[in-house]
Design an enzyme around this catalytic site. Structure first.
Site, PDB file in Angstrom:
ATOM      1  N   ASP A 195      -6.133   3.240   2.322  1.00 23.78           N
ATOM      2  CA  ASP A 195      -4.904   2.547   2.711  1.00 23.78           C
ATOM      3  C   ASP A 195      -4.894   2.414   4.239  1.00 23.78           C
ATOM      4  OD1 ASP A 195      -2.152   1.580   2.483  1.00 23.78           O
ATOM      5  OD2 ASP A 195      -1.582   3.549   3.252  1.00 23.78           O
ATOM      6  N   ASP A 214      -1.521   1.503   6.558  1.00 23.40           N
ATOM      7  CA  ASP A 214      -0.296   1.995   7.195  1.00 23.40           C
ATOM      8  C   ASP A 214       0.029   3.403   6.737  1.00 23.40           C
ATOM      9  OD1 ASP A 214       0.609  -0.318   8.801  1.00 23.40           O
ATOM     10  OD2 ASP A 214       0.658  -1.307   6.857  1.00 23.40           O
TER      11      ASP A 214
END
Length: 221
Positions: A18, A20
């Protein structure tokens, strides 16, 4: 926290990352943009912030404004993406992210993010981080996290079965997506431990990755 924080070693053939909250700390801009959005719609900002992490904007809007037509959410999401892409104030790398990514040279890995190409490119650059060669962005999927589509597409692009992948995630939606894809999940940051990853770390300084034979060894301490 429900996940273990004791030293752990995971073996895998690929890593799915991922962005953020995992590689990039974009909390400040996310808070600014979504609290402004909450104000425009008469919603409580604190309640909105409980929903938005990890999801594509239109999916968060659908949960927060359930009676609003989806085409309005999609149009609003496009405006939100443009607003976020124009605001890089306070965007920095998560501690250890640069070293972590450097250790992945020659290791099969992919970025799997709810951001679109423009936003992910801008945030990684603002944080001084290199973009992985393989990327699954908002444009690549038909369903937002917590749907597992993004992680499954990342695994397929790397040619690795889902069960041989390890996901790095920070949000409830992302951790749910990784688990739904049949993958093990390393949770990163303060939020992650409350959402049942397999192991949790405060940041990426606690992770070491090395090639071992035909696979990958992920040491978490």
């Amino acid at each position: 926290m429900t996940a273990t924080t004791v030293p752990t070693v995971l073996t895998a053939r690929a890593l799915l990352l991922d962005m953020d909250g995992t590689l990039v700390d974009s909390e400040a801009v996310v808070e600014r943009c979504w609290r402004r959005w909450a104000g425009r719609h008469g919603l409580d900002g604190d309640e909105v912030m409980k929903v938005v992490h990890g999801r594509q904007g239109y999916a968060s809007m659908a949960l927060l404004l359930p009676d609003r037509p989806m085409e309005h959410n999609l149009a609003d999401n496009a405006r939100m993406l443009a607003e976020e892409t124009a605001d890089m104030d306070g965007v920095v790398a998560v501690p250890g992210a640069a070293e972590f990514l450097a250790s992945l040279r020659g290791v099969p890995h992919a970025l799997v993010t709810s951001a679109d190409v423009a936003l992910s490119t801008a945030r990684m650059a603002a944080a001084g981080l290199p973009l992985p060669d393989v990327r699954v962005t908002a444009e690549s999927v038909g369903a937002s996290k917590p749907d597992p589509e993004g992680f499954l597409k990342g695994a397929a692009a790397l040619g690795v079965p889902p069960e041989e992948c390890v996901v790095f995630e920070d949000s409830a939606a992302g951790i749910q997506a990784g688990r739904a894809a049949g993958m093990r999940v390393v949770g990163v940051g303060a939020r992650a431990g409350f959402h049942r990853p397999d192991v949790v770390v405060p940041d990426l300084t606690r992770v070491r990755v090395e090639r071992v034979g035909g696979g990958i060894r992920v040491a978490v301490r």
